[in-house]
Design an enzyme around this catalytic site. Structure first.
Site, mmCIF file in Angstrom:
data_model
loop_
_atom_site.group_PDB
_atom_site.id
_atom_site.type_symbol
_atom_site.label_atom_id
_atom_site.label_comp_id
_atom_site.label_asym_id
_atom_site.label_seq_id
_atom_site.Cartn_x
_atom_site.Cartn_y
_atom_site.Cartn_z
ATOM 1 N N TYR A 10 -2.099 -1.423 10.260
ATOM 2 C CA TYR A 10 -2.278 -1.734 8.983
ATOM 3 C C TYR A 10 -0.912 -0.978 8.236
ATOM 4 C CZ TYR A 10 -4.039 -1.165 4.185
ATOM 5 O OH TYR A 10 -3.974 -1.121 2.761
ATOM 6 N N SER A 13 0.937 -1.228 0.060
ATOM 7 C CA SER A 13 -0.060 -0.004 -0.127
ATOM 8 C C SER A 13 1.091 1.252 0.040
ATOM 9 C CB SER A 13 -1.095 -0.048 1.305
ATOM 10 O OG SER A 13 -1.547 1.306 1.392
#
Length: 271
Positions: A160, A146
């Site tokens: 995350y 990401s």
């Protein structure tokens, strides 16, 4: 896991985790378009089978439903792949999700499941499949990370962002270790992408992001696969995100952290 069926002989299959929707499903479609046989896995067998039916007109496709939050799942998945006669040449570690809210909002079981899917399963699947990927002579590993891995962590990304940062560093190390074996390893780092991600976390209605910053799953999938084939270790889809990455690298860390603190609540308001 679903019952086995025969896989047509080939030069090697692509295993795509988290293939039931979003970026994973689009990566599967792109590999099918390029003639690569597929093994698809995710929790939702019905979604996988629907995608498999769509793609079987192009390539052989196998479906193996598995929940990677179960620590036993990676070994069972690899065992089942071998039982069906598939030889994995390409591994796409895509399975993942977000946990909404700050760290203490979720119970520890939710966090351990998250870490198992995002770190534990990725590490074990790679370890178990790397020998066959090396043996292929032109093996590939595509880790879907990401853009969060390239930025200071935002409020509400307690696990995350670190998990995605792990994928980036994991990819870099694997790329160096396996370069002389013909294996290309890539970390794909997309920004905001139209998928089910924010629906699952319940944050879709709260997102305050310019439409210009959203990426399409097909665009992300093509960028990742093309970059992996070129041998790029890092792929950042979208020129706006590449520009942002370049700018952030030039900023003092304190300044970057301050900007993230100021903007994170605008993008993802929290309780």
């Amino acid at each position: 896991m679903t019952s086995p069926s025969a896989i047509a002989p080939s030069t090697g299959h692509a295993l795509v985790t988290g293939a039931s929707s979003g970026i994973g499903a689009q990566i599967a479609r792109e590999y099918a378009r390029r003639g690569v046989p597929l093994v698809l896995t995710a929790r939702r067998a019905d979604r996988l089978e629907a995608l498999a039916q769509e793609l079987r007109a192009q390539v052989p496709v196998e479906v193996i439903a598995a929940d990677l939050a179960d620590p036993a799942a990676p070994a069972l998945l690899v065992e089942e792949i071998g039982r069906r006669g598939a030889k994995i040449r390409i591994l796409v570690n895509n399975a993942g999700y977000g946990v909404p809210g700050r760290y203490l909002k979720s119970d520890w079981k939710m966090h351990t499941d998250f870490l198992q899917v995002m770190v534990g399963a990725v590490s074990e699947l790679t370890w178990r499949l790397l020998p066959s990927i090396r043996d292929a002579g032109d093996g590939r590993i595509l880790n879907v990370a990401s853009f969060a891995a390239l930025m200071p962590a935002a409020d509400g990304q307690t696990l995350y962002a670190p998990a995605k940062s792990f994928l980036l560093k994991f990819s870099e190390a694997l790329a160096l270790e396996n370069a002389n074996r013909g294996v290309h390893v890539t970390a794909l780092c997309p920004g905001f992408t139209y998928s089910e991600f924010h629906d699952v976390t319940g944050t879709r209605a709260k997102m305050r992001v310019s439409p210009r910053m959203w990426l399409d799953t097909a665009e992300v999938a093509r960028a990742g696969i093309d970059g992996n084939e070129r041998g790029d270790v890092l792929v950042v889809p979208g020129w706006r995100y590449r520009l942002m990455h370049a700018v952030v690298k030039l900023l003092p860390h304190r300044t970057a952290m301050g900007l993230m603190a100021r903007n994170s609540r605008k993008v993802r308001p929290l309780d």
